[in-house]
Design a protein around this motif. Structure first.
Motif, PDB file in Angstrom:
ATOM      1  N   LEU A  51     156.044  12.030   3.620  1.00 34.32           N
ATOM      2  CA  LEU A  51     157.306  11.310   3.490  1.00 34.32           C
ATOM      3  C   LEU A  51     157.684  10.542   4.755  1.00 34.32           C
ATOM      4  O   LEU A  51     158.468   9.598   4.695  1.00 34.32           O
ATOM      5  CB  LEU A  51     158.430  12.283   3.116  1.00 34.32           C
ATOM      6  N   THR A  52     157.131  10.945   5.903  1.00 34.66           N
ATOM      7  CA  THR A  52     157.499  10.316   7.170  1.00 34.66           C
ATOM      8  C   THR A  52     156.296   9.820   7.970  1.00 34.66           C
ATOM      9  O   THR A  52     156.470   9.283   9.060  1.00 34.66           O
ATOM     10  CB  THR A  52     158.300  11.311   8.038  1.00 34.66           C
ATOM     11  N   HIS A  53     155.108   9.976   7.453  1.00 32.32           N
ATOM     12  CA  HIS A  53     153.890   9.551   8.151  1.00 32.32           C
ATOM     13  C   HIS A  53     153.891   8.039   8.374  1.00 32.32           C
ATOM     14  O   HIS A  53     154.321   7.277   7.527  1.00 32.32           O
ATOM     15  CB  HIS A  53     152.665   9.955   7.314  1.00 32.32           C
ATOM     16  N   ASP A  54     153.418   7.612   9.528  1.00 31.23           N
ATOM     17  CA  ASP A  54     153.324   6.190   9.865  1.00 31.23           C
ATOM     18  C   ASP A  54     151.920   5.702   9.511  1.00 31.23           C
ATOM     19  O   ASP A  54     150.971   5.944  10.243  1.00 31.23           O
ATOM     20  CB  ASP A  54     153.608   5.996  11.353  1.00 31.23           C
ATOM     21  N   ILE A  55     151.790   5.004   8.388  1.00 33.56           N
ATOM     22  CA  ILE A  55     150.473   4.572   7.906  1.00 33.56           C
ATOM     23  C   ILE A  55     149.828   3.571   8.862  1.00 33.56           C
ATOM     24  O   ILE A  55     148.602   3.491   8.947  1.00 33.56           O
ATOM     25  CB  ILE A  55     150.555   4.002   6.467  1.00 33.56           C
ATOM     26  N   ALA A  56     150.610   2.841   9.612  1.00 32.09           N
ATOM     27  CA  ALA A  56     150.062   1.839  10.536  1.00 32.09           C
ATOM     28  C   ALA A  56     149.174   2.486  11.597  1.00 32.09           C
ATOM     29  O   ALA A  56     148.232   1.861  12.067  1.00 32.09           O
ATOM     30  CB  ALA A  56     151.193   1.058  11.193  1.00 32.09           C
ATOM     31  N   ASP A 112     150.770  18.350  -3.694  1.00 32.78           N
ATOM     32  CA  ASP A 112     150.756  17.182  -4.572  1.00 32.78           C
ATOM     33  C   ASP A 112     151.005  15.902  -3.774  1.00 32.78           C
ATOM     34  O   ASP A 112     150.289  14.913  -3.929  1.00 32.78           O
ATOM     35  CB  ASP A 112     151.822  17.314  -5.666  1.00 32.78           C
ATOM     36  N   ARG A 113     152.013  15.932  -2.918  1.00 36.20           N
ATOM     37  CA  ARG A 113     152.338  14.760  -2.106  1.00 36.20           C
ATOM     38  C   ARG A 113     151.215  14.426  -1.122  1.00 36.20           C
ATOM     39  O   ARG A 113     150.825  13.266  -0.983  1.00 36.20           O
ATOM     40  CB  ARG A 113     153.628  15.009  -1.327  1.00 36.20           C
ATOM     41  N   ALA A 114     150.726  15.440  -0.434  1.00 35.12           N
ATOM     42  CA  ALA A 114     149.691  15.223   0.584  1.00 35.12           C
ATOM     43  C   ALA A 114     148.406  14.676  -0.030  1.00 35.12           C
ATOM     44  O   ALA A 114     147.788  13.763   0.519  1.00 35.12           O
ATOM     45  CB  ALA A 114     149.410  16.517   1.331  1.00 35.12           C
ATOM     46  N   TYR A 115     148.003  15.212  -1.166  1.00 34.05           N
ATOM     47  CA  TYR A 115     146.764  14.756  -1.802  1.00 34.05           C
ATOM     48  C   TYR A 115     146.903  13.318  -2.311  1.00 34.05           C
ATOM     49  O   TYR A 115     146.014  12.504  -2.116  1.00 34.05           O
ATOM     50  CB  TYR A 115     146.381  15.666  -2.961  1.00 34.05           C
ATOM     51  N   LEU A 116     148.018  13.010  -2.957  1.00 41.20           N
ATOM     52  CA  LEU A 116     148.221  11.659  -3.478  1.00 41.20           C
ATOM     53  C   LEU A 116     148.285  10.652  -2.333  1.00 41.20           C
ATOM     54  O   LEU A 116     147.621   9.611  -2.361  1.00 41.20           O
ATOM     55  CB  LEU A 116     149.495  11.588  -4.328  1.00 41.20           C
ATOM     56  N   TYR A 117     149.057  10.965  -1.321  1.00 38.25           N
ATOM     57  CA  TYR A 117     149.203  10.080  -0.168  1.00 38.25           C
ATOM     58  C   TYR A 117     147.854   9.868   0.525  1.00 38.25           C
ATOM     59  O   TYR A 117     147.450   8.737   0.805  1.00 38.25           O
ATOM     60  CB  TYR A 117     150.206  10.700   0.808  1.00 38.25           C
ATOM     61  N   SER A 118     147.143  10.944   0.795  1.00 36.33           N
ATOM     62  CA  SER A 118     145.888  10.868   1.542  1.00 36.33           C
ATOM     63  C   SER A 118     144.786  10.179   0.749  1.00 36.33           C
ATOM     64  O   SER A 118     144.010   9.401   1.310  1.00 36.33           O
ATOM     65  CB  SER A 118     145.449  12.275   1.966  1.00 36.33           C
ATOM     66  N   ALA A 119     144.714  10.444  -0.550  1.00 36.08           N
ATOM     67  CA  ALA A 119     143.702   9.781  -1.382  1.00 36.08           C
ATOM     68  C   ALA A 119     143.987   8.282  -1.450  1.00 36.08           C
ATOM     69  O   ALA A 119     143.063   7.459  -1.350  1.00 36.08           O
ATOM     70  CB  ALA A 119     143.682  10.386  -2.776  1.00 36.08           C
ATOM     71  N   THR A 120     145.251   7.909  -1.591  1.00 36.68           N
ATOM     72  CA  THR A 120     145.611   6.488  -1.633  1.00 36.68           C
ATOM     73  C   THR A 120     145.222   5.810  -0.322  1.00 36.68           C
ATOM     74  O   THR A 120     144.629   4.723  -0.330  1.00 36.68           O
ATOM     75  CB  THR A 120     147.123   6.316  -1.908  1.00 36.68           C
ATOM     76  N   ALA A 121     145.518   6.446   0.802  1.00 32.77           N
ATOM     77  CA  ALA A 121     145.151   5.881   2.104  1.00 32.77           C
ATOM     78  C   ALA A 121     143.633   5.778   2.239  1.00 32.77           C
ATOM     79  O   ALA A 121     143.119   4.774   2.745  1.00 32.77           O
ATOM     80  CB  ALA A 121     145.729   6.737   3.227  1.00 32.77           C
ATOM     81  N   ALA A 122     142.912   6.789   1.778  1.00 32.82           N
ATOM     82  CA  ALA A 122     141.450   6.773   1.877  1.00 32.82           C
ATOM     83  C   ALA A 122     140.857   5.614   1.090  1.00 32.82           C
ATOM     84  O   ALA A 122     139.992   4.883   1.593  1.00 32.82           O
ATOM     85  CB  ALA A 122     140.877   8.101   1.393  1.00 32.82           C
ATOM     86  N   PHE A 123     141.320   5.407  -0.130  1.00 34.29           N
ATOM     87  CA  PHE A 123     140.795   4.300  -0.933  1.00 34.29           C
ATOM     88  C   PHE A 123     141.214   2.945  -0.353  1.00 34.29           C
ATOM     89  O   PHE A 123     140.492   1.961  -0.474  1.00 34.29           O
ATOM     90  CB  PHE A 123     141.236   4.429  -2.394  1.00 34.29           C
ATOM     91  N   TRP A 167     153.686  -0.494   1.796  1.00 27.71           N
ATOM     92  CA  TRP A 167     153.200   0.889   1.690  1.00 27.71           C
ATOM     93  C   TRP A 167     154.377   1.843   1.502  1.00 27.71           C
ATOM     94  O   TRP A 167     154.343   2.732   0.671  1.00 27.71           O
ATOM     95  CB  TRP A 167     152.397   1.267   2.930  1.00 27.71           C
ATOM     96  N   LYS A 168     155.412   1.635   2.295  1.00 32.61           N
ATOM     97  CA  LYS A 168     156.575   2.523   2.227  1.00 32.61           C
ATOM     98  C   LYS A 168     157.223   2.497   0.844  1.00 32.61           C
ATOM     99  O   LYS A 168     157.526   3.551   0.292  1.00 32.61           O
ATOM    100  CB  LYS A 168     157.579   2.141   3.309  1.00 32.61           C
ATOM    101  N   THR A 169     157.423   1.319   0.276  1.00 36.23           N
ATOM    102  CA  THR A 169     158.100   1.249  -1.023  1.00 36.23           C
ATOM    103  C   THR A 169     157.189   1.644  -2.177  1.00 36.23           C
ATOM    104  O   THR A 169     157.636   2.309  -3.109  1.00 36.23           O
ATOM    105  CB  THR A 169     158.676  -0.152  -1.295  1.00 36.23           C
ATOM    106  N   GLU A 170     155.927   1.247  -2.135  1.00 33.30           N
ATOM    107  CA  GLU A 170     155.032   1.486  -3.266  1.00 33.30           C
ATOM    108  C   GLU A 170     154.380   2.871  -3.267  1.00 33.30           C
ATOM    109  O   GLU A 170     153.988   3.369  -4.324  1.00 33.30           O
ATOM    110  CB  GLU A 170     153.938   0.416  -3.317  1.00 33.30           C
ATOM    111  N   VAL A 171     154.252   3.491  -2.103  1.00 32.19           N
ATOM    112  CA  VAL A 171     153.568   4.794  -2.027  1.00 32.19           C
ATOM    113  C   VAL A 171     154.518   5.861  -1.508  1.00 32.19           C
ATOM    114  O   VAL A 171     154.823   6.837  -2.194  1.00 32.19           O
ATOM    115  CB  VAL A 171     152.307   4.710  -1.136  1.00 32.19           C
ATOM    116  N   GLN A 172     154.999   5.676  -0.297  1.00 34.04           N
ATOM    117  CA  GLN A 172     155.715   6.730   0.409  1.00 34.04           C
ATOM    118  C   GLN A 172     157.065   7.093  -0.203  1.00 34.04           C
ATOM    119  O   GLN A 172     157.350   8.267  -0.424  1.00 34.04           O
ATOM    120  CB  GLN A 172     155.899   6.299   1.858  1.00 34.04           C
ATOM    121  N   ASP A 173     157.904   6.108  -0.477  1.00 36.99           N
ATOM    122  CA  ASP A 173     159.246   6.398  -0.994  1.00 36.99           C
ATOM    123  C   ASP A 173     159.200   7.087  -2.358  1.00 36.99           C
ATOM    124  O   ASP A 173     160.053   7.930  -2.660  1.00 36.99           O
ATOM    125  CB  ASP A 173     160.077   5.119  -1.095  1.00 36.99           C
ATOM    126  N   LYS A 174     158.216   6.760  -3.163  1.00 34.38           N
ATOM    127  CA  LYS A 174     158.099   7.369  -4.496  1.00 34.38           C
ATOM    128  C   LYS A 174     157.774   8.854  -4.418  1.00 34.38           C
ATOM    129  O   LYS A 174     158.095   9.615  -5.325  1.00 34.38           O
ATOM    130  CB  LYS A 174     157.060   6.637  -5.329  1.00 34.38           C
TER     131      LYS A 174
END
Length: 197
Positions: A51-56, A112-123, A167-174
């Motif tokens: 929820l607070t990770h900085d993807i950049a 659930d959050r960690a796996y979805l977030y991390s898989a999305t970032a990996a792809f 990224w924040k609106t389409e992945v993180q905020d959801k």
């Protein structure tokens, strides 16, 4: 007499400069540096949550090929997954397996959050990656690029990482919605065998 007054003024000036220097030193050491250390500690703690990770901060791990083991492992270690034991890479089927430390299990919603977030970032950051397996020791979950593209309604992941705001609106905020993360996990992540490499 004139010389004495000059020496006295000079000594007072030197003393004033010394006192000003000590005050400045005290402000820097007592206020500014502790505040900077506190802000840095807060930022680093925020990197442990999807929820607070900085993807950049993960963008320098982008790679065209999942065979670049140092970039792949660096990417996953920079994501909010918790302790990672090891990795397995199978370039024949373009799959990465992340072996998590099962001694520190996550709560279901955090998983659930960690796996979805991390898989999305990996792809998004590994161009030819087709599947990710999260191995918890007793159970492993597999997610595919195709499944996530369908979930987000995208043709490719490049649009998500082109701008941190997207990224924040389409992945993180959801991910703040528990039902969203739970539904994504149930629909996308399938129990799987671990890699035999």
């Amino acid at each position: 007499m004139v010389t004495r007054q000059r020496l006295r003024r000079r000594n007072i000036g030197i003393l004033a400069l010394l006192l000003a220097g000590l005050v400045c030193f005290g402000v820097v050491e007592g206020v500014a540096l502790p505040r900077q250390d506190q802000m840095e500690a807060q930022y680093n703690a925020a990197q442990n949550s999807p929820l607070t990770h900085d993807i950049a901060r993960t963008s320098h791990y982008a790679t065209r090929y999942m065979g670049n083991a140092s970039k792949v492992t660096g990417l996953f270690r920079s994501l909010p997954l918790g302790p990672i034991r090891s990795f397995a890479l199978d370039p024949d089927v373009f799959t990465v397996q992340v072996n998590l430390d099962a001694s520190a299990p996550m709560a279901e919603i955090d998983r659930d959050r960690a796996y979805l977030y991390s898989a999305t970032a990996a792809f998004a950051y590994i161009d030819n990656l087709e599947a990710v397996i999260f191995n918890e020791g007793s159970v492993a979950y597999r997610v595919t690029r195709e499944g996530l593209l369908t979930w987000y309604g995208l043709d490719g992941f490049a649009a998500l990482t082109a701008d941190s705001a997207v990224w924040k609106t389409e992945v993180q905020d959801k991910l703040a919605e528990q039902d969203y993360a739970r539904r994504a996990f149930q629909e996308l992540f399938r129990e799987s065998k671990t890699l035999s490499v």
